[in-house]
Write a protein that holds these residues in place. Sequence first.
Motif, PDB file in Angstrom:
ATOM      1  N   ARG A 273     -59.043   0.168  31.233  1.00  0.00           N
ATOM      2  CA  ARG A 273     -58.971   1.396  32.043  1.00  0.00           C
ATOM      3  C   ARG A 273     -59.619   2.579  31.303  1.00  0.00           C
ATOM      4  NH1 ARG A 273     -53.948  -1.108  32.854  1.00  0.00           N
ATOM      5  NH2 ARG A 273     -53.586  -1.725  35.038  1.00  0.00           N
ATOM      6  N   LEU A 274     -60.647   2.275  30.555  1.00  0.00           N
ATOM      7  CA  LEU A 274     -61.327   3.274  29.735  1.00  0.00           C
ATOM      8  C   LEU A 274     -61.883   4.436  30.554  1.00  0.00           C
ATOM      9  CD1 LEU A 274     -62.092   3.593  26.678  1.00  0.00           C
ATOM     10  CD2 LEU A 274     -64.272   2.496  27.236  1.00  0.00           C
ATOM     11  N   SER A 275     -62.175   4.195  31.821  1.00  0.00           N
ATOM     12  CA  SER A 275     -62.760   5.240  32.671  1.00  0.00           C
ATOM     13  C   SER A 275     -61.732   6.250  33.166  1.00  0.00           C
ATOM     14  CB  SER A 275     -63.454   4.612  33.882  1.00  0.00           C
ATOM     15  OG  SER A 275     -64.512   3.782  33.479  1.00  0.00           O
ATOM     16  N   THR A 276     -60.467   5.899  33.071  1.00  0.00           N
ATOM     17  CA  THR A 276     -59.449   6.776  33.661  1.00  0.00           C
ATOM     18  C   THR A 276     -58.307   7.125  32.711  1.00  0.00           C
ATOM     19  OG1 THR A 276     -58.328   4.824  34.579  1.00  0.00           O
ATOM     20  CG2 THR A 276     -59.896   5.973  36.006  1.00  0.00           C
ATOM     21  N   GLU A 277     -58.080   6.325  31.684  1.00  0.00           N
ATOM     22  CA  GLU A 277     -56.950   6.559  30.790  1.00  0.00           C
ATOM     23  C   GLU A 277     -57.431   6.900  29.389  1.00  0.00           C
ATOM     24  OE1 GLU A 277     -54.217   3.317  30.856  1.00  0.00           O
ATOM     25  OE2 GLU A 277     -53.835   3.496  33.020  1.00  0.00           O
ATOM     26  N   ALA A 278     -56.958   8.029  28.858  1.00  0.00           N
ATOM     27  CA  ALA A 278     -57.375   8.479  27.538  1.00  0.00           C
ATOM     28  C   ALA A 278     -56.853   7.545  26.461  1.00  0.00           C
ATOM     29  CB  ALA A 278     -56.866   9.897  27.283  1.00  0.00           C
ATOM     30  N   LEU A 279     -57.710   7.267  25.475  1.00  0.00           N
ATOM     31  CA  LEU A 279     -57.272   6.475  24.330  1.00  0.00           C
ATOM     32  C   LEU A 279     -56.360   7.296  23.424  1.00  0.00           C
ATOM     33  CD1 LEU A 279     -60.577   4.628  23.382  1.00  0.00           C
ATOM     34  CD2 LEU A 279     -58.716   3.840  24.834  1.00  0.00           C
ATOM     35  N   ARG A 280     -56.533   8.609  23.448  1.00  0.00           N
ATOM     36  CA  ARG A 280     -55.651   9.527  22.711  1.00  0.00           C
ATOM     37  C   ARG A 280     -54.916  10.384  23.742  1.00  0.00           C
ATOM     38  NH1 ARG A 280     -57.395  10.758  17.216  1.00  0.00           N
ATOM     39  NH2 ARG A 280     -59.288   9.610  16.663  1.00  0.00           N
ATOM     40  N   PRO A 281     -53.814   9.920  24.277  1.00  0.00           N
ATOM     41  CA  PRO A 281     -53.124  10.675  25.340  1.00  0.00           C
ATOM     42  C   PRO A 281     -52.757  12.104  24.928  1.00  0.00           C
ATOM     43  CG  PRO A 281     -52.255   8.451  25.180  1.00  0.00           C
ATOM     44  CD  PRO A 281     -53.164   8.636  24.000  1.00  0.00           C
ATOM     45  N   ALA A 282     -52.453  12.300  23.658  1.00  0.00           N
ATOM     46  CA  ALA A 282     -52.065  13.640  23.212  1.00  0.00           C
ATOM     47  C   ALA A 282     -53.218  14.632  23.328  1.00  0.00           C
ATOM     48  CB  ALA A 282     -51.568  13.589  21.765  1.00  0.00           C
ATOM     49  N   ILE A 338     -63.355  21.290  31.583  1.00  0.00           N
ATOM     50  CA  ILE A 338     -63.156  20.470  32.777  1.00  0.00           C
ATOM     51  C   ILE A 338     -62.931  19.013  32.365  1.00  0.00           C
ATOM     52  CG2 ILE A 338     -64.320  19.595  34.843  1.00  0.00           C
ATOM     53  CD1 ILE A 338     -65.554  22.360  35.173  1.00  0.00           C
ATOM     54  N   ASP A 339     -62.075  18.344  33.089  1.00  0.00           N
ATOM     55  CA  ASP A 339     -61.650  16.982  32.807  1.00  0.00           C
ATOM     56  C   ASP A 339     -62.842  16.043  32.637  1.00  0.00           C
ATOM     57  OD1 ASP A 339     -60.475  14.396  32.881  1.00  0.00           O
ATOM     58  OD2 ASP A 339     -58.861  15.113  34.175  1.00  0.00           O
ATOM     59  N   TRP A 340     -62.821  15.273  31.558  1.00  0.00           N
ATOM     60  CA  TRP A 340     -63.902  14.334  31.261  1.00  0.00           C
ATOM     61  C   TRP A 340     -64.092  13.288  32.355  1.00  0.00           C
ATOM     62  CZ3 TRP A 340     -62.280   9.222  30.739  1.00  0.00           C
ATOM     63  CH2 TRP A 340     -60.908   9.025  30.519  1.00  0.00           C
ATOM     64  N   ARG A 341     -63.041  12.984  33.110  1.00  0.00           N
ATOM     65  CA  ARG A 341     -63.151  11.985  34.169  1.00  0.00           C
ATOM     66  C   ARG A 341     -64.120  12.434  35.269  1.00  0.00           C
ATOM     67  NH1 ARG A 341     -57.452  10.711  32.227  1.00  0.00           N
ATOM     68  NH2 ARG A 341     -57.423  12.970  32.071  1.00  0.00           N
ATOM     69  N   SER A 342     -64.229  13.762  35.474  1.00  0.00           N
ATOM     70  CA  SER A 342     -65.211  14.267  36.440  1.00  0.00           C
ATOM     71  C   SER A 342     -66.624  13.984  35.947  1.00  0.00           C
ATOM     72  CB  SER A 342     -65.023  15.775  36.639  1.00  0.00           C
ATOM     73  OG  SER A 342     -63.757  16.059  37.195  1.00  0.00           O
ATOM     74  N   GLY A 343     -66.829  14.095  34.647  1.00  0.00           N
ATOM     75  CA  GLY A 343     -68.128  13.779  34.066  1.00  0.00           C
ATOM     76  C   GLY A 343     -68.440  12.300  34.126  1.00  0.00           C
ATOM     77  N   VAL A 344     -67.444  11.469  33.833  1.00  0.00           N
ATOM     78  CA  VAL A 344     -67.625  10.017  33.925  1.00  0.00           C
ATOM     79  C   VAL A 344     -68.109   9.637  35.322  1.00  0.00           C
ATOM     80  CG1 VAL A 344     -66.400   7.805  33.994  1.00  0.00           C
ATOM     81  CG2 VAL A 344     -65.958   9.399  32.136  1.00  0.00           C
ATOM     82  N   ALA A 345     -67.456  10.160  36.342  1.00  0.00           N
ATOM     83  CA  ALA A 345     -67.792   9.812  37.725  1.00  0.00           C
ATOM     84  C   ALA A 345     -69.198  10.263  38.093  1.00  0.00           C
ATOM     85  CB  ALA A 345     -66.768  10.428  38.683  1.00  0.00           C
ATOM     86  N   TRP A 365     -65.330   9.932  23.679  1.00  0.00           N
ATOM     87  CA  TRP A 365     -65.682  10.371  22.321  1.00  0.00           C
ATOM     88  C   TRP A 365     -65.994  11.863  22.322  1.00  0.00           C
ATOM     89  CZ3 TRP A 365     -69.718  12.680  19.768  1.00  0.00           C
ATOM     90  CH2 TRP A 365     -69.778  12.525  18.376  1.00  0.00           C
ATOM     91  N   THR A 366     -66.813  12.298  23.273  1.00  0.00           N
ATOM     92  CA  THR A 366     -67.218  13.701  23.332  1.00  0.00           C
ATOM     93  C   THR A 366     -66.045  14.608  23.696  1.00  0.00           C
ATOM     94  OG1 THR A 366     -69.403  12.966  24.079  1.00  0.00           O
ATOM     95  CG2 THR A 366     -68.912  15.291  24.307  1.00  0.00           C
ATOM     96  N   ALA A 367     -65.198  14.154  24.595  1.00  0.00           N
ATOM     97  CA  ALA A 367     -64.065  14.973  25.032  1.00  0.00           C
ATOM     98  C   ALA A 367     -62.953  15.045  23.992  1.00  0.00           C
ATOM     99  CB  ALA A 367     -63.500  14.422  26.341  1.00  0.00           C
ATOM    100  N   GLY A 368     -62.995  14.158  22.987  1.00  0.00           N
ATOM    101  CA  GLY A 368     -61.950  14.150  21.975  1.00  0.00           C
ATOM    102  C   GLY A 368     -60.743  13.320  22.345  1.00  0.00           C
ATOM    103  N   THR A 369     -60.865  12.543  23.422  1.00  0.00           N
ATOM    104  CA  THR A 369     -59.747  11.699  23.843  1.00  0.00           C
ATOM    105  C   THR A 369     -59.926  10.250  23.423  1.00  0.00           C
ATOM    106  OG1 THR A 369     -60.784  11.225  25.979  1.00  0.00           O
ATOM    107  CG2 THR A 369     -59.330  13.159  25.856  1.00  0.00           C
ATOM    108  N   GLY A 370     -61.068   9.939  22.781  1.00  0.00           N
ATOM    109  CA  GLY A 370     -61.390   8.545  22.500  1.00  0.00           C
ATOM    110  C   GLY A 370     -61.550   8.233  21.031  1.00  0.00           C
ATOM    111  N   ASN A 371     -62.536   7.373  20.730  1.00  0.00           N
ATOM    112  CA  ASN A 371     -62.741   6.841  19.380  1.00  0.00           C
ATOM    113  C   ASN A 371     -63.559   7.810  18.539  1.00  0.00           C
ATOM    114  OD1 ASN A 371     -62.882   4.305  21.427  1.00  0.00           O
ATOM    115  ND2 ASN A 371     -61.748   3.803  19.570  1.00  0.00           N
TER     116      ASN A 371
END
Length: 442
Positions: A273-282, A338-345, A365-371
């Motif tokens: 669910r990499l497209s919708t769920e942050a790897l770093r929820p915090a 703005i939420d990274w998910r809007s950019g993903v879409a 990665w760019t949004a700071g929610t990932g690896n």
Amino acid sequence: MSTAVVLLTRDLRLDDNPALAAACAAADRVVPLYVLDPTLAGLSPNRTRFLHQSLADLRDRLRKLGGDLVVREGDPVAETIRTARDTGATTITLAADVSGYARRRERRLAHECDRHRIALERHAGLTVVEPGTLRPGGGKDCYQVFTPYYRSWSAARWRPVVAAPDRLTLPDGVTPGDLPALPAGESPHACEGGETAARRRLTAWLTHDIEGYDDAHNDLPGDVTSRLSPYLRWGCLSPLSLAETARSRDAEAFVRQLCWRDFYYQVARVHPRLSTEALRPAADRDWRYDTDALEHWQDGLTGVPIVDAGMRQLRDEGWMHNRARLITAAFLTKHLGIDWRSGVAWFFRWLLDGDVPNNSGNWQWTAGTGNDTRPYRRFNPIRQALRFDPEGVYVRRYVPELKGIAGAAVHQPWRLPEPERRGLDYPEPLESHRDEAVWLRD
């Protein structure tokens, strides 16, 4: 006589196609099958056009070997089982994939194969090193940080490249089916799909640009990147063959980029669910939902030239320079909030190379929610522009309203004298970012 079906998904090539090679080695007759899946239709007109071009090219190449591409439409599991039963196939082969949808499809296919007593073989082919092969210590399922993965990946023994078949025979009585009419894409200057076009592009890049890749791959106006990512995404090129070729030319910087691709595939295997769920929820903070700002970003009308140039290249070509992807994604998430998910879409709609592992992994990665070991990093768009497009050539290529501004001044048109600014048919920076300190504080 034995028969095998090869379910093609994202391995639309003859060269180094393990699933196809295995079927040809084990069976007297082989059915290369592609199923047009209505569930995946309409996600991106650009990718649909590229896919259909790739299928047409693959059919031509298979016919030269004496075979054909069998095309069906519908549920891929049902159509694959139906084709196997109609042809008397005892084996189905396919390339293993990592997305949530692909893995559900494989599980369903495995269940139906068991029910119909058909052998199912999953093969490598979408990456250099198979996702899940390399694992860190401590019982973790995947590497979370790139550098340790790169060390392990570089030391791993890669599988041998397999040759393309020299002959292929279809079972008697198989109707190949018609290819769909070539649809219109949205990007007027999108590249052509297919293995033939991929090999033509690869030859040109190897001839002119690979030697300078390490020094110049971030240079926006020079554009010496390979532009092979759409062909890798659809499997028109083998990532393993490409890595072997680059390594033989001492192009380790390019090999490293292929490792980044593998890195996100092994992440997506564990986190579908990499497209919708942050790897770093915090770090998935309270995002702004500003429809007006989002639309300005999508349309390339933010008033920040380097950002607008990237977004317009995306629409024009269905592709964007990697440095521009970082700049535009950071602007949306770190500057506009703005939420990274809007950019993903949005990227997923336009990019020919759009897929879950790389598109979503890079956005996180760019949004700071990932690896990313530095999740709070920011990209100052003006500094990035002055560094990677120092004379403004890239900006003027895609933002014609600014063609009359010479040199680096094109990156900060709001600093021009008032009479010159009034003569520009170009927007001011978005209201919340007109203060020049925004661009200089990072």
